[in-house]
Design an enzyme around this catalytic site. Sequence first.
Site, PDB file in Angstrom:
ATOM      1  N   LYS A   1     -24.722   0.866  -0.562  1.00 57.85           N
ATOM      2  CA  LYS A   1     -25.013  -0.581  -0.543  1.00 57.85           C
ATOM      3  C   LYS A   1     -23.908  -1.383   0.133  1.00 57.85           C
ATOM      4  CE  LYS A   1     -28.536  -0.687  -3.904  1.00 57.85           C
ATOM      5  NZ  LYS A   1     -29.843  -1.166  -3.743  1.00 57.85           N
TER       6      LYS A   1
ATOM      7  N   LYS B   1     -35.547   6.056   1.245  1.00 55.69           N
ATOM      8  CA  LYS B   1     -36.301   5.745   0.028  1.00 55.69           C
ATOM      9  C   LYS B   1     -37.100   4.449   0.205  1.00 55.69           C
ATOM     10  CE  LYS B   1     -34.683   3.866  -3.822  1.00 55.69           C
ATOM     11  NZ  LYS B   1     -34.185   3.516  -5.138  1.00 55.69           N
TER      12      LYS B   1
ATOM     13  N   LYS C   1     -37.156  -1.877  -2.668  1.00 55.41           N
ATOM     14  CA  LYS C   1     -37.551  -3.283  -2.584  1.00 55.41           C
ATOM     15  C   LYS C   1     -36.571  -4.136  -1.783  1.00 55.41           C
ATOM     16  CE  LYS C   1     -36.884  -3.471  -7.513  1.00 55.41           C
ATOM     17  NZ  LYS C   1     -35.443  -3.199  -7.650  1.00 55.41           N
TER      18      LYS C   1
END
Length: 327
Positions: A111, A194, A197
């Site tokens: 991230k 993956k 969202k």
Amino acid sequence: MPTILSGIKPTGQLTLGNYIGALSRFKEYQDEGEVYIFIADLHALTLPIESKVLKENSIDIACFYLASGLDPEKSAIFLQSHVSEHAELNAIMQNYLYMGELRRMTQFKEKSLSMKDEAIGLGLFAYPVLMASDILLYQSDEVPVGEDQRQHVELTRDLVTRFNHRYGEILRMPKAVTPKTGARIMSLSDPSKKMSKSDPEGDIFLKDPMNIVRKKIMSAVTDCGSEVTLDPIGKPGIANLLNIYAALSHISQEEAAKVFGGYRYGDFKKAVAEKVVEVLEPFQNEYLRIKESKEYIGVLKSGEEKARRKARKTLTKVQKAVGLLTF
Ligand code: AQP
């Protein structure tokens, strides 16, 4: 009876990955144990998010939880930020996990990869501490998670060993539970990533109209060749669609591959699209009904009370153990 804890971060619109990996399993947990299901709104703040969007996403998740068949009489459904014990336990536990451990977390590395150091919030780095606090607060036995959250549960287990070694048997040892099918649904446009969202490329959203759902599946990236076979390395796009079909049909991927032996890609995709629509359409209708009725407000309030009763007990036990006064 095991205590089971799960949550979803309101960071974006929920995807088919969230449905298969989390929501679709919630109802069965209810028959297996004492269930705590929360909206991880404090976790959602670890990356920049508009306040309006966070509010809307949180309401959506509450409605999706109820649409998944969770019964508020049996399970505690609540907002993480409403049970302040999460933040209080976090303040204690941050002293028992170390910088080196947190730095090794794959999710943090992924991230923060494209971010400058000055823009990385402390909360993103310390995310696993709050997640450990969520788990430990309810003395959870089982934590159902997708593949990429397993590392955080492992870290929580290390924390339990460390803490209990020093203070006695205070915290329950949790274990990560990952389903064999559907643990990692991949993006339809890039099956090496993956379905996520916060990275909407190649996602199917739970709020997508059904004609869009069909269109997205029909244009999913497939691989060379024309035969449907289960080959996650050579044919990751096909393997992903087989995984989706298998998870929604409650069969194994191998069984799904047998069903489609001899199919051409186009017909296979059509069948997968129909399966997804068959499951999502009634689920979406139920979500819309719940949202309209606003019944989620009462559910979240009573869930908060139920959650706090258990959370307070653990927090007090921890406070006493470390030497904080509790009178
Ligand atoms: N692609 C997926 N396949 C299977 N399960 C998935 N989950 C998420 N994506 C998939 C499961 O959904 C639950 C919610 O997880 P979360 O909101 O805490 O965060 P996440 O796992 O990081 O999910 P996202 O969608 O990728 O969120 P962002 O983009 O915000 O990081 C978990 O049980 C997860 O396993």
